[in-house]
Design a protein around this motif. Structure first.
Motif, short mmCIF file in Angstrom:
data_model
loop_
_atom_site.label_atom_id
_atom_site.label_comp_id
_atom_site.label_asym_id
_atom_site.label_seq_id
_atom_site.Cartn_x
_atom_site.Cartn_y
_atom_site.Cartn_z
N PHE A 201 0.83 -1.21 0.00
CA PHE A 201 0.00 0.00 0.00
C PHE A 201 0.87 1.26 0.00
N ASN A 202 1.92 1.27 0.82
CA ASN A 202 2.79 2.44 0.88
C ASN A 202 3.48 2.69 -0.45
N PHE A 203 3.96 1.64 -1.10
CA PHE A 203 4.64 1.79 -2.38
C PHE A 203 3.69 2.39 -3.42
N ARG A 204 2.49 1.88 -3.50
CA ARG A 204 1.55 2.39 -4.49
C ARG A 204 1.14 3.83 -4.19
N LYS A 205 1.11 4.18 -2.92
CA LYS A 205 0.73 5.56 -2.55
C LYS A 205 1.88 6.54 -2.82
N ARG A 206 3.10 6.16 -2.42
CA ARG A 206 4.24 7.06 -2.53
C ARG A 206 4.85 7.11 -3.93
N TYR A 207 4.77 6.01 -4.65
CA TYR A 207 5.40 5.92 -5.97
C TYR A 207 4.41 5.37 -7.00
N PRO A 208 3.33 6.11 -7.26
CA PRO A 208 2.30 5.58 -8.17
C PRO A 208 2.81 5.36 -9.60
#
Length: 136
Positions: free
Chosen positions: A58-65
């Motif tokens: 979730f963090n990866f998709r939010k921070r680095y879309p």
């Protein structure tokens, strides 16, 4: 890390070997208190590792879309699949703590939970700075 798949191959083998040793010891020595507590630790580490993995996704998709969109694979039914996985991890941890409480009582359960939270807190602090290689 596996050169092609970028997975922690050595870590996977170590966890597999520890699991096999525990199963064999359980069959040979019986399910003693020490054996059961070690198995609870293994289950707890499994739950924590999956929780971290789901949170990282979730963090990866939010921070680095933009980077997430370039990945060669897609998570089916995103975000439903990891949410279901998170519910499963929670239920597994809940059942484990229920079993510890039923077998060993409150003080052992609280001690087990406190030790787990200290370990998880330490892992969170030590992994907070990790970023994808291409973002550094």
């Amino acid at each position: 890390v596996h050169p092609t798949y970028k997975t922690p191959t050595k870590n996977i083998w170590v966890i597999w070997a520890i699991s096999v040793v525990f199963v064999v010891l359980g069959q040979l020595a019986g399910q003693t208190t020490i054996y059961q507590l070690l198995i609870y630790q293994l289950v707890w580490l499994w739950c924590v590792s999956w929780a971290f993995t789901l949170k990282a996704a979730f963090n990866f998709r939010k921070r680095y879309p933009n980077e997430a969109a370039k990945l060669p694979w897609k998570v089916p039914l995103w975000p439903l699949t990891p949410i279901i996985g998170g519910v499963g991890v929670f239920l597994c941890a809940f059942a484990m703590f229920q079993d510890i409480y039923a077998n060993y009582g409150g003080p052992i359960t609280i001690g087990f939970a406190a030790a787990g939270l200290i370990i998880v807190g330490g892992l969170k602090v030590t992994t907070a700075h990790i970023k994808p290689d291409h973002v550094r």
